[in-house]
Write an enzyme that holds these catalytic residues in place. Sequence first.
Site, short mmCIF file in Angstrom:
data_model
loop_
_atom_site.label_atom_id
_atom_site.label_comp_id
_atom_site.label_asym_id
_atom_site.label_seq_id
_atom_site.Cartn_x
_atom_site.Cartn_y
_atom_site.Cartn_z
N PHE A 206 0.86 -1.19 0.00
CA PHE A 206 0.00 0.00 0.00
C PHE A 206 0.89 1.24 0.00
O PHE A 206 1.73 1.41 0.88
CB PHE A 206 -0.93 0.04 1.21
CG PHE A 206 -1.89 1.21 1.15
CD1 PHE A 206 -3.07 1.10 0.44
CD2 PHE A 206 -1.58 2.42 1.75
CE1 PHE A 206 -3.95 2.18 0.33
CE2 PHE A 206 -2.45 3.51 1.65
CZ PHE A 206 -3.63 3.38 0.94
N ASP B 277 9.25 3.03 1.70
CA ASP B 277 8.05 3.74 2.12
C ASP B 277 7.87 3.50 3.62
O ASP B 277 7.40 2.46 4.05
CB ASP B 277 6.84 3.24 1.33
CG ASP B 277 5.55 3.96 1.72
OD1 ASP B 277 5.55 4.66 2.75
OD2 ASP B 277 4.54 3.81 1.00
N LYS C 231 2.36 10.29 7.78
CA LYS C 231 1.55 9.95 8.96
C LYS C 231 1.99 10.65 10.25
O LYS C 231 1.47 11.68 10.60
CB LYS C 231 1.48 8.43 9.15
CG LYS C 231 0.59 7.77 8.10
CD LYS C 231 0.05 6.42 8.50
CE LYS C 231 -1.07 5.98 7.58
NZ LYS C 231 -0.65 5.27 6.37
C1 LIG Z 1 -0.95 5.49 4.86
C2 LIG Z 1 0.11 5.11 3.91
C3 LIG Z 1 0.31 5.82 2.70
C4 LIG Z 1 -0.61 6.91 2.24
O1 LIG Z 1 -0.62 7.99 3.11
P1 LIG Z 1 -1.79 9.10 2.97
O2 LIG Z 1 -1.35 10.17 3.91
O3 LIG Z 1 -3.06 8.43 3.39
O4 LIG Z 1 -1.82 9.54 1.58
C5 LIG Z 1 1.37 5.44 1.90
N1 LIG Z 1 2.20 4.44 2.25
C6 LIG Z 1 2.04 3.75 3.40
C7 LIG Z 1 3.00 2.66 3.74
C8 LIG Z 1 0.97 4.04 4.25
O5 LIG Z 1 0.79 3.32 5.36
#
Ligand SMILES: *Cc1c(COP(=O)(O)O)cnc(C)c1O
Length: 403
Positions: free
Chosen positions: A134, A219, A248
């Site tokens: 994700f 990420d 986040k």
């Molecule tokens: C939550 C998340 C995203 C996306 O972040 P948003 O602020 O919701 O756009 C991308 N990568 C990872 C690993 C995430 O947990």
Amino acid sequence: MNEKEVVDIEQKYMANVYSKRPLVITRGKGALVWDINGKEYIDCMGAYGVCIVGHCHPKVVAAIQRQAETLISCHGSLYNDTRSELLEKIAKISPKGLDRSFLSNSGTEAVEAAIKLARKSTGKQEIIAFMGAFHGKTMGALSATWDRKYRSPYEPLVPGFKHVPYGDSGKVRETITDGTAAVLVEPIQGEGGIKLPPENFLRELREICNEKKILLICDEVQTGFGRTGKLFAFEHSGILPDIVCLAKSIAGGVPFGVTVARDDIMAAFKVGDHSSTFGGNPLACAAASAAIDVVLEENLPERAATLGKYFKDRLDVLKGKYKIVREVRGLGLMIGMEFRFDVFNIILGSIKRGVIILDAGRNILRFLPPLVISREQIDIVVDVLDVVIGEEESAKLRGQPTN
Ligand SMILES: *Cc1c(COP(=O)(O)O)cnc(C)c1O
């Protein structure tokens, strides 16, 4: 407004894209939140992993108040003292060599910038991502995200993304071509169900990327800032990525995204190549600066390691006790509890007893509490789960057989 009015208005006017819990939250402090009727909850959702330093941390609140009275907006084309202070802090806490940041407002934007930067700096197009990954839901990040239900309504997506099994470095090697720019990986898959890769996975990816001269992008939007027991989750593997995506938790709850890269890579971005009107605005920078201070001063990564182990051990006891629990896994205060069936009843039952828990897929409970949560609060969470899972198990045994 009362509870019903709030719910009715959101139901009527808000895009219906979230799986709503029957809960109106109006206040938070540390690892606790309160609903509109004054009922207290222990928050193991932490706004989807955002609240690392806890809700309304006094230092973050003070920094926001101070900055709000001084300067809220300042575009990136002008210099700003608060922003420069933050940039220096990010460079200091990031591993050596990762010095240059692009500032934005969310996780998906941090990933978008990384994708564009990988293409621009290598002159190549393909990105290898992983099944279960994700990375966000804007068109570029969505192209790296795995789940079909997020992707299929929006096809065609951005071309050039290939997904290989998470944890399989051999498959990565086979998939690399002359056109591959980068490998994009979560050190632990969050949305994908708190999936930990094999021990050597990141090290093998690093070696492959070195050998093939392609970039390794981590990420860390969910795993970053102490969540897993280290400031960055890639530190567990002793490797250094070329680009890191953060968001986040970085700004204590204020929207923020950062793409940190090696100097020579970020040099590929020339004036106008990428931008964000809000990116690096002083208000968010002040919050991020304060949140980073709190993470370091309060030793939150270490706290996540210690409390995370305690939490996981206690959940493991429940796993031994109940047949409907399949597995408990995680690192630091990023923990998943996999069941043999849908967990929504357990989430609702926990809410009734004052505990908010997140899911990850239909059959996994996900715990992303603030790192300031106390041992006593963890005890309460586990005791509540003991009751709720017990009830659910007897209901299942009475009713349909568990699958
Ligand atoms: C939550 C998340 C995203 C996306 O972040 P948003 O602020 O919701 O756009 C991308 N990568 C990872 C690993 C995430 O947990």
